[in-house]
Write a protein that holds these residues in place. Structure first.
Motif, short mmCIF file in Angstrom:
data_model
loop_
_atom_site.label_atom_id
_atom_site.label_comp_id
_atom_site.label_asym_id
_atom_site.label_seq_id
_atom_site.Cartn_x
_atom_site.Cartn_y
_atom_site.Cartn_z
N ILE A 69 0.81 -1.21 0.00
CA ILE A 69 0.00 0.00 0.00
C ILE A 69 0.85 1.27 0.00
O ILE A 69 0.38 2.36 -0.30
CB ILE A 69 -0.94 -0.02 1.22
N PRO A 75 -2.41 2.44 -4.37
CA PRO A 75 -3.57 3.26 -3.98
C PRO A 75 -4.33 3.79 -5.21
O PRO A 75 -5.55 3.87 -5.19
CB PRO A 75 -2.93 4.41 -3.21
N GLU A 82 -12.39 1.19 -6.07
CA GLU A 82 -13.33 1.72 -5.09
C GLU A 82 -14.43 2.54 -5.73
O GLU A 82 -15.62 2.35 -5.43
CB GLU A 82 -12.56 2.60 -4.10
N GLN A 86 -18.24 1.50 -5.40
CA GLN A 86 -19.08 2.45 -4.67
C GLN A 86 -20.37 2.71 -5.45
O GLN A 86 -21.47 2.65 -4.89
CB GLN A 86 -18.30 3.76 -4.51
N ARG A 91 -18.91 -2.58 -1.05
CA ARG A 91 -17.88 -2.02 -0.19
C ARG A 91 -16.60 -2.82 -0.30
O ARG A 91 -16.63 -4.01 -0.57
CB ARG A 91 -18.34 -2.01 1.26
N ILE A 93 -12.96 -4.28 1.17
CA ILE A 93 -12.01 -4.55 2.24
C ILE A 93 -10.65 -4.62 1.60
O ILE A 93 -10.39 -5.48 0.76
CB ILE A 93 -12.26 -5.90 2.95
N ILE B 69 -6.39 8.14 0.35
CA ILE B 69 -5.43 7.04 0.27
C ILE B 69 -4.29 7.36 -0.69
O ILE B 69 -3.25 6.70 -0.67
CB ILE B 69 -6.16 5.74 -0.14
N ARG B 70 -4.47 8.35 -1.54
CA ARG B 70 -3.43 8.66 -2.52
C ARG B 70 -2.31 9.51 -1.93
O ARG B 70 -1.23 9.59 -2.50
CB ARG B 70 -4.02 9.44 -3.69
N PRO B 75 -1.26 5.97 3.79
CA PRO B 75 -0.86 4.56 3.77
C PRO B 75 0.15 4.23 4.87
O PRO B 75 0.13 3.17 5.45
CB PRO B 75 -0.24 4.39 2.38
N ALA B 78 -1.70 3.82 7.90
CA ALA B 78 -2.44 2.57 7.79
C ALA B 78 -1.56 1.37 8.10
O ALA B 78 -1.99 0.43 8.78
CB ALA B 78 -3.05 2.43 6.40
N LEU B 92 -8.49 -5.39 9.30
CA LEU B 92 -8.80 -4.00 9.01
C LEU B 92 -9.72 -3.85 7.80
O LEU B 92 -9.52 -4.49 6.78
CB LEU B 92 -7.48 -3.31 8.66
N ILE B 93 -10.72 -3.02 7.93
CA ILE B 93 -11.44 -2.56 6.74
C ILE B 93 -11.04 -1.11 6.54
O ILE B 93 -11.32 -0.27 7.39
CB ILE B 93 -12.96 -2.60 6.89
N ILE B 94 -10.38 -0.85 5.43
CA ILE B 94 -9.95 0.52 5.17
C ILE B 94 -11.00 1.23 4.33
O ILE B 94 -11.41 0.74 3.30
CB ILE B 94 -8.62 0.55 4.42
N GLY B 95 -11.43 2.36 4.80
CA GLY B 95 -12.38 3.16 4.03
C GLY B 95 -11.72 4.46 3.61
O GLY B 95 -11.16 5.17 4.44
N ASN B 96 -11.77 4.75 2.35
CA ASN B 96 -11.18 5.97 1.84
C ASN B 96 -12.27 7.03 1.70
O ASN B 96 -13.12 6.94 0.84
CB ASN B 96 -10.54 5.67 0.47
N ASP B 98 -12.09 10.19 0.99
CA ASP B 98 -11.96 11.13 -0.10
C ASP B 98 -12.28 12.55 0.36
O ASP B 98 -12.73 13.37 -0.42
CB ASP B 98 -12.94 10.73 -1.20
N LYS B 103 -19.07 10.10 1.86
CA LYS B 103 -18.38 8.82 1.78
C LYS B 103 -18.01 8.33 3.17
O LYS B 103 -18.08 7.14 3.47
CB LYS B 103 -17.11 8.94 0.92
N ASP B 106 -21.00 6.84 4.75
CA ASP B 106 -21.21 5.57 4.09
C ASP B 106 -20.37 4.46 4.72
O ASP B 106 -20.85 3.37 4.99
CB ASP B 106 -20.78 5.72 2.64
N TYR B 107 -19.11 4.77 4.92
CA TYR B 107 -18.23 3.77 5.50
C TYR B 107 -18.60 3.46 6.94
O TYR B 107 -18.56 2.32 7.38
CB TYR B 107 -16.77 4.21 5.40
N GLU B 109 -21.45 3.55 8.18
CA GLU B 109 -22.61 2.66 8.09
C GLU B 109 -22.17 1.23 7.81
O GLU B 109 -22.61 0.28 8.47
CB GLU B 109 -23.54 3.19 6.99
N THR B 110 -21.28 1.09 6.84
CA THR B 110 -20.76 -0.24 6.52
C THR B 110 -20.12 -0.88 7.74
O THR B 110 -20.32 -2.06 8.01
CB THR B 110 -19.71 -0.15 5.39
#
Lengths: 328, 328
Positions: A69, A75, A82, A86, A91, A93, B69-70, B75, B78, B92-96, B98, B103, B106-107, B109-110
């Motif tokens: 990563i 990324p 993503e 989306q 979603r 992982i 994430i860019r 990272p 992370a 880990l669930i990584i949520g970007n 942005d 968003k 949204d994450y 919620e997920t």
DNA sequence: TTGAAAGCGATACCAG
DNA sequence: CTGGTATCGCTTTCAA
């Protein structure tokens, strides 16, 4: 957290009806539906994904395996995946395999155990046998294989292009830096470069390097100590190219007069190097998006005619290569 | 996939016993245990995390929210989180996010829907109210707040340090580039720089910029068009610093003679810039690890005396600042 | 020390 | 069109 039972009670119907209403399956009277919607809103009800997942043996999660990563190329891939996912309500992982098989297997296990419905893997592991008996579709990304669907960029062209551009700009002693991996695309890339160099009858040396920041500097030093006269470097990726460029400065070399460098990937940072890095661009974001699209088709059980999507690469001319072509 | 039932059958016991054996809870006779272990091995049984999660209302998943994430800084964070979590058997669930609230929501919620047991958020959103009624512990990363546990770096010191180093190296017209975010740490950073500049009675201008690659170049151009005489730049982060450096080259400025630049973060790439970038280092990897450690304590229900962990920053002297101190 | 059975929250079959 | 109920795989009383 409100459950479907609470909603049913509040709406004065059974859970079965609520379920049908939520999923839009089976009949539900218009009036009943309204009652239910109302109850859902009031209770701020959200279906429990875990319970759904247990019953359906399907979640809405997609697994994505990245080799590293920290390398900005990945990324970028991830963002492509993503964004597409989306838009379809899935979603991600993200699993960072760290180029280690063990971690990769670990993540695959996690994915299985959490009922992911699809997997995209940019793993750099040579063997792929651990992907053989998956209960969900798989798309390989940034690599290819005859057995699995894949989205990848044209390594043969990439290698060839890098070599050609260097040769046409007068390089006489080229160093080809090979990545540590043995994927088909990596092999293609190397083959492309070497073929071109043979054809052009230009002298070249080969060195195998890591892809990572931590070791890039070491390899750059190694390069110049082994081949001090090199006048053209085809780097294994932009990270390594950056390290080579850095080391070249340290040694007082003029770029591109004394030494020309071509990277690979075109990560965002490359434009900010000095001189800005000429490189072979892989369309990372698009690759990610394509992989996601392909996976979605596969998950939908759609017939996919072309399971191996090859994307073009492109020479990005910046300033680590000479401006004018010449033949000396 | 083998289920606990299959194991029970094979071992000639009930599922209850198997469950007890697996979880090491309650009594299981030594011999029975062996039988069960044997059956598990033969069937290659792995407990279904989803079913477990449904019952326990707890998974083994940790959510991680990253703003972008860019940007290589994240990272790095992370990786710190991941390594620590990995060692404790968490995933880990990584949520970007942005940098978009939508968003991010949204994450979240997920995460809720998948029964994560903890959340680490490096969100840059100004408001944090959506973190208020979580059923699992939260640790803020790279930001702080009185209401939530957090791990962050010393922004006040960072800003101060950047300003001090520039002033002590003779800058007379400093441009302070401010990030777009309004977190406490960002404010501290800005305040630190400005305080120091006031104290030193040095002229400075302020400009607010984005953090992202895509816009960094624009801001760099803007900077020099607005303040062509600036002789010192305190950049909002290393990405922006790289863009400024690039633009400075384009304008034919000598670095560090005509212009000195200090970045922020110390991402791996900064060492490869030309000249290598002087910057304020945030210990990203360690920050990630500390956040993970803190979260684990919280999840274990342990008393945590210090809920807000402040890590030091550090001036990394490279070559976009002058070598020798001087007072002119 | 063990097992039968209830239940976690949702879905879907089948009757009505 | 609606509701009762079995089921997904696992954990946890509770009784034996």
């Amino acid at each position: 957290m409100a459950t479907i039972k609470d909603v049913a009670k509040k709406a004065g119907v059974s859970v079965a009806t609520v379920s049908r209403a939520i999923n839009g399956k089976g009949y539900v009277h218009e009036d009943t539906r309204k009652q239910i919607d109302e109850a859902i809103r009031e209770l701020n009800y959200k279906p429990n994904e875990v319970a759904r997942s247990l019953f359906n043996k399907k979640s809405r999660l997609i697994g994505l395996i990245l080799p590293d990563i920290r390398n900005p190329f990945f990324p970028e891939l991830a963002r492509g995946v993503e964004d597409e996912m989306q838009e379809h309500g899935f979603r991600l992982i993200i699993g960072n395999a760290d180029e280690k098989l063990e971690k990769e297997l670990d993540y695959i296990e996690t994915f299985k155990q959490n009922n992911v419905i699809g997997l995209i893997s940019a793993s750099t592991n040579e063997v792929l046998s651990h992907y053989d008996n998956l209960s969900f579709p798989l798309v390989l990304l940034d690599r290819t294989s005859v057995e699995h669907p894949s989205v990848y960029a044209n390594g043969l062209d990439g290698g060839r292009l890098a070599a050609k551009e260097l040769v046409s700009r007068g390089c006489k002693r080229i160093s080809v830096l090979k990545g540590p991996v043995e994927t088909q695309t990596a092999r293609d890339r190397f083959k492309g470069a070497v073929d071109e160099l043979y054809t052009a009858n230009v002298h070249f040396d080969v060195m195998t390097t890591s892809f990572a920041f931590q070791e890039a500097e070491y390899w750059a030093k190694e390069l110049f100590s082994k081949y001090p006269d090199t006048d053209g470097v085809i780097a294994s990726n932009d990270v390594v190219a950056a390290a080579v460029l850095h080391e070249a400065h340290r040694l007082g070399k003029q770029i591109p007069e004394d030494l020309q460098i071509i990277g690979y990937d075109d990560i965002p940072f490359s434009q900010f190097l000095y001189p800005p890095l000429s490189t072979i661009r892989q369309p990372a974001y698009d690759m990610g998006r394509e992989a996601a699209k392909l996976l979605i088709k596969l998950m939908d059980g759609k017939k996919v005619e072309n399971k191996n999507i090859l994307l073009p690469v492109q020479f990005i001319e910046r300033q680590t290569t000479r401006k004018v072509e010449r033949d000396d």
